[in-house]
Design a protein around this motif. Structure first.
Motif, PDB file in Angstrom:
ATOM      1  N   GLU A  56       0.824  -1.204   0.000  1.00 16.49           N
ATOM      2  CA  GLU A  56       0.000   0.000   0.000  1.00 16.49           C
ATOM      3  C   GLU A  56       0.860   1.256   0.000  1.00 16.49           C
ATOM      4  O   GLU A  56       0.535   2.246  -0.653  1.00 16.49           O
ATOM      5  CB  GLU A  56      -0.961  -0.009   1.191  1.00 16.49           C
ATOM      6  CG  GLU A  56      -2.043  -1.070   1.046  1.00 16.49           C
ATOM      7  CD  GLU A  56      -2.954  -1.147   2.251  1.00 16.49           C
ATOM      8  OE1 GLU A  56      -2.789  -0.359   3.200  1.00 16.49           O
ATOM      9  OE2 GLU A  56      -3.832  -2.023   2.239  1.00 16.49           O
ATOM     10  N   ARG A  57       1.971   1.223   0.723  1.00 12.98           N
ATOM     11  CA  ARG A  57       2.896   2.363   0.752  1.00 12.98           C
ATOM     12  C   ARG A  57       3.485   2.590  -0.646  1.00 12.98           C
ATOM     13  O   ARG A  57       3.592   3.726  -1.098  1.00 12.98           O
ATOM     14  CB  ARG A  57       3.998   2.098   1.780  1.00 12.98           C
ATOM     15  CG  ARG A  57       5.148   3.055   1.751  1.00 12.98           C
ATOM     16  CD  ARG A  57       4.827   4.359   2.386  1.00 12.98           C
ATOM     17  NE  ARG A  57       6.048   5.172   2.442  1.00 12.98           N
ATOM     18  CZ  ARG A  57       6.058   6.436   2.693  1.00 12.98           C
ATOM     19  NH1 ARG A  57       4.935   7.064   2.958  1.00 12.98           N
ATOM     20  NH2 ARG A  57       7.180   7.111   2.715  1.00 12.98           N
ATOM     21  N   VAL A  58       3.876   1.534  -1.320  1.00 10.51           N
ATOM     22  CA  VAL A  58       4.430   1.656  -2.674  1.00 10.51           C
ATOM     23  C   VAL A  58       3.393   2.291  -3.601  1.00 10.51           C
ATOM     24  O   VAL A  58       3.703   3.193  -4.388  1.00 10.51           O
ATOM     25  CB  VAL A  58       4.897   0.290  -3.214  1.00 10.51           C
ATOM     26  CG1 VAL A  58       5.354   0.405  -4.662  1.00 10.51           C
ATOM     27  CG2 VAL A  58       6.012  -0.266  -2.350  1.00 10.51           C
ATOM     28  N   ALA A  59       2.150   1.860  -3.487  1.00  9.23           N
ATOM     29  CA  ALA A  59       1.079   2.421  -4.308  1.00  9.23           C
ATOM     30  C   ALA A  59       0.871   3.900  -3.997  1.00  9.23           C
ATOM     31  O   ALA A  59       0.682   4.714  -4.905  1.00  9.23           O
ATOM     32  CB  ALA A  59      -0.213   1.638  -4.087  1.00  9.23           C
ATOM     33  N   GLU A  60       0.933   4.272  -2.716  1.00  8.66           N
ATOM     34  CA  GLU A  60       0.790   5.678  -2.327  1.00  8.66           C
ATOM     35  C   GLU A  60       1.910   6.529  -2.905  1.00  8.66           C
ATOM     36  O   GLU A  60       1.678   7.649  -3.368  1.00  8.66           O
ATOM     37  CB  GLU A  60       0.799   5.818  -0.807  1.00  8.66           C
ATOM     38  CG  GLU A  60      -0.428   5.316  -0.108  1.00  8.66           C
ATOM     39  CD  GLU A  60      -0.285   5.335   1.407  1.00  8.66           C
ATOM     40  OE1 GLU A  60       0.707   5.898   1.924  1.00  8.66           O
ATOM     41  OE2 GLU A  60      -1.168   4.787   2.072  1.00  8.66           O
ATOM     42  N   VAL A  61       3.118   6.016  -2.870  1.00  9.26           N
ATOM     43  CA  VAL A  61       4.269   6.768  -3.399  1.00  9.26           C
ATOM     44  C   VAL A  61       4.125   6.964  -4.903  1.00  9.26           C
ATOM     45  O   VAL A  61       4.357   8.065  -5.411  1.00  9.26           O
ATOM     46  CB  VAL A  61       5.602   6.071  -3.036  1.00  9.26           C
ATOM     47  CG1 VAL A  61       6.764   6.684  -3.804  1.00  9.26           C
ATOM     48  CG2 VAL A  61       5.847   6.166  -1.534  1.00  9.26           C
ATOM     49  N   TRP A  62       3.712   5.926  -5.638  1.00  8.91           N
ATOM     50  CA  TRP A  62       3.550   6.090  -7.086  1.00  8.91           C
ATOM     51  C   TRP A  62       2.414   7.049  -7.410  1.00  8.91           C
ATOM     52  O   TRP A  62       2.509   7.830  -8.361  1.00  8.91           O
ATOM     53  CB  TRP A  62       3.366   4.748  -7.792  1.00  8.91           C
ATOM     54  CG  TRP A  62       4.694   4.145  -8.118  1.00  8.91           C
ATOM     55  CD1 TRP A  62       5.262   3.052  -7.544  1.00  8.91           C
ATOM     56  CD2 TRP A  62       5.647   4.640  -9.061  1.00  8.91           C
ATOM     57  NE1 TRP A  62       6.508   2.838  -8.074  1.00  8.91           N
ATOM     58  CE2 TRP A  62       6.772   3.794  -9.013  1.00  8.91           C
ATOM     59  CE3 TRP A  62       5.666   5.719  -9.937  1.00  8.91           C
ATOM     60  CZ2 TRP A  62       7.900   3.998  -9.805  1.00  8.91           C
ATOM     61  CZ3 TRP A  62       6.783   5.920 -10.738  1.00  8.91           C
ATOM     62  CH2 TRP A  62       7.880   5.069 -10.666  1.00  8.91           C
ATOM     63  N   ALA A  63       1.364   7.052  -6.616  1.00  9.47           N
ATOM     64  CA  ALA A  63       0.277   8.015  -6.826  1.00  9.47           C
ATOM     65  C   ALA A  63       0.794   9.432  -6.605  1.00  9.47           C
ATOM     66  O   ALA A  63       0.491  10.348  -7.386  1.00  9.47           O
ATOM     67  CB  ALA A  63      -0.889   7.711  -5.890  1.00  9.47           C
ATOM     68  N   ALA A  64       1.601   9.620  -5.574  1.00  6.00           N
ATOM     69  CA  ALA A  64       2.169  10.945  -5.300  1.00  6.00           C
ATOM     70  C   ALA A  64       3.151  11.362  -6.394  1.00  6.00           C
ATOM     71  O   ALA A  64       3.195  12.537  -6.783  1.00  6.00           O
ATOM     72  CB  ALA A  64       2.845  10.948  -3.934  1.00  6.00           C
ATOM     73  N   LYS A  65       3.939  10.419  -6.900  1.00  7.44           N
ATOM     74  CA  LYS A  65       4.857  10.743  -8.001  1.00  7.44           C
ATOM     75  C   LYS A  65       4.080  11.152  -9.242  1.00  7.44           C
ATOM     76  O   LYS A  65       4.486  12.075  -9.957  1.00  7.44           O
ATOM     77  CB  LYS A  65       5.774   9.553  -8.321  1.00  7.44           C
ATOM     78  CG  LYS A  65       6.864   9.350  -7.307  1.00  7.44           C
ATOM     79  CD  LYS A  65       7.751   8.180  -7.712  1.00  7.44           C
ATOM     80  CE  LYS A  65       8.844   7.924  -6.708  1.00  7.44           C
ATOM     81  NZ  LYS A  65       9.751   6.844  -7.134  1.00  7.44           N
ATOM     82  N   HIS A  66       2.985  10.472  -9.509  1.00 13.76           N
ATOM     83  CA  HIS A  66       2.152  10.813 -10.660  1.00 13.76           C
ATOM     84  C   HIS A  66       1.670  12.263 -10.527  1.00 13.76           C
ATOM     85  O   HIS A  66       1.776  13.054 -11.469  1.00 13.76           O
ATOM     86  CB  HIS A  66       0.985   9.838 -10.753  1.00 13.76           C
ATOM     87  CG  HIS A  66       0.116  10.053 -11.939  1.00 13.76           C
ATOM     88  ND1 HIS A  66      -1.171   9.599 -11.987  1.00 13.76           N
ATOM     89  CD2 HIS A  66       0.326  10.674 -13.131  1.00 13.76           C
ATOM     90  CE1 HIS A  66      -1.708   9.937 -13.152  1.00 13.76           C
ATOM     91  NE2 HIS A  66      -0.824  10.589 -13.845  1.00 13.76           N
ATOM     92  N   VAL A  67       1.170  12.624  -9.365  1.00 13.77           N
ATOM     93  CA  VAL A  67       0.705  13.996  -9.125  1.00 13.77           C
ATOM     94  C   VAL A  67       1.852  14.989  -9.309  1.00 13.77           C
ATOM     95  O   VAL A  67       1.697  16.039  -9.946  1.00 13.77           O
ATOM     96  CB  VAL A  67       0.093  14.126  -7.707  1.00 13.77           C
ATOM     97  CG1 VAL A  67      -0.137  15.578  -7.337  1.00 13.77           C
ATOM     98  CG2 VAL A  67      -1.195  13.333  -7.614  1.00 13.77           C
ATOM     99  N   GLU A  68       3.008  14.666  -8.762  1.00 13.03           N
ATOM    100  CA  GLU A  68       4.149  15.591  -8.818  1.00 13.03           C
ATOM    101  C   GLU A  68       4.658  15.765 -10.251  1.00 13.03           C
ATOM    102  O   GLU A  68       4.954  16.880 -10.678  1.00 13.03           O
ATOM    103  CB  GLU A  68       5.265  15.097  -7.904  1.00 13.03           C
ATOM    104  CG  GLU A  68       6.377  16.085  -7.687  1.00 13.03           C
ATOM    105  CD  GLU A  68       5.977  17.347  -6.945  1.00 13.03           C
ATOM    106  OE1 GLU A  68       6.770  18.295  -6.950  1.00 13.03           O
ATOM    107  OE2 GLU A  68       4.880  17.408  -6.361  1.00 13.03           O
ATOM    108  N   TRP A  69       4.742  14.682 -11.023  1.00  9.28           N
ATOM    109  CA  TRP A  69       5.177  14.809 -12.419  1.00  9.28           C
ATOM    110  C   TRP A  69       4.160  15.604 -13.236  1.00  9.28           C
ATOM    111  O   TRP A  69       4.535  16.399 -14.093  1.00  9.28           O
ATOM    112  CB  TRP A  69       5.421  13.442 -13.057  1.00  9.28           C
ATOM    113  CG  TRP A  69       6.747  12.845 -12.689  1.00  9.28           C
ATOM    114  CD1 TRP A  69       6.964  11.709 -11.988  1.00  9.28           C
ATOM    115  CD2 TRP A  69       8.048  13.361 -13.009  1.00  9.28           C
ATOM    116  NE1 TRP A  69       8.310  11.491 -11.844  1.00  9.28           N
ATOM    117  CE2 TRP A  69       9.001  12.485 -12.471  1.00  9.28           C
ATOM    118  CE3 TRP A  69       8.500  14.489 -13.705  1.00  9.28           C
ATOM    119  CZ2 TRP A  69      10.372  12.700 -12.600  1.00  9.28           C
ATOM    120  CZ3 TRP A  69       9.855  14.703 -13.831  1.00  9.28           C
ATOM    121  CH2 TRP A  69      10.778  13.816 -13.285  1.00  9.28           C
TER     122      TRP A  69
END
Length: 80
Positions: A56-69
């Protein structure tokens, strides 16, 4: 411990320097794909070896990276 947003900002800052708008768009697409994949794996109980001890943490980080990019891409479009 860093939040997912902190990790995303740090990652994008380290990787984003000097990228063209096209390269940033590629990063947006990659992050979107990884976000989808990791969310699905986390929901389906993805294996420990696939996503580490906290899928779940990995999924949260990728979601945040998507927003940031996407944020970086939007800024590049706005500023030419």
């Amino acid at each position: 411990m860093w939040t997912a947003d902190d990790v995303a900002r740090d990652s994008v800052q380290r990787q984003g320097g000097g990228l063209t708008a096209a390269a940033v768009l590629q990063r947006v697409e990659e992050a979107a794909g990884r976000e989808r994949e990791t969310k699905e794996q986390a929901r389906s109980g993805g294996g420990f070896s696939e996503l580490g001890p906290d899928p779940e943490r990995v999924a949260e980080v990728w979601a945040a990276k998507h927003v940031e990019w996407r944020r970086v891409s939007d800024l590049m479009v706005q500023n030419g």
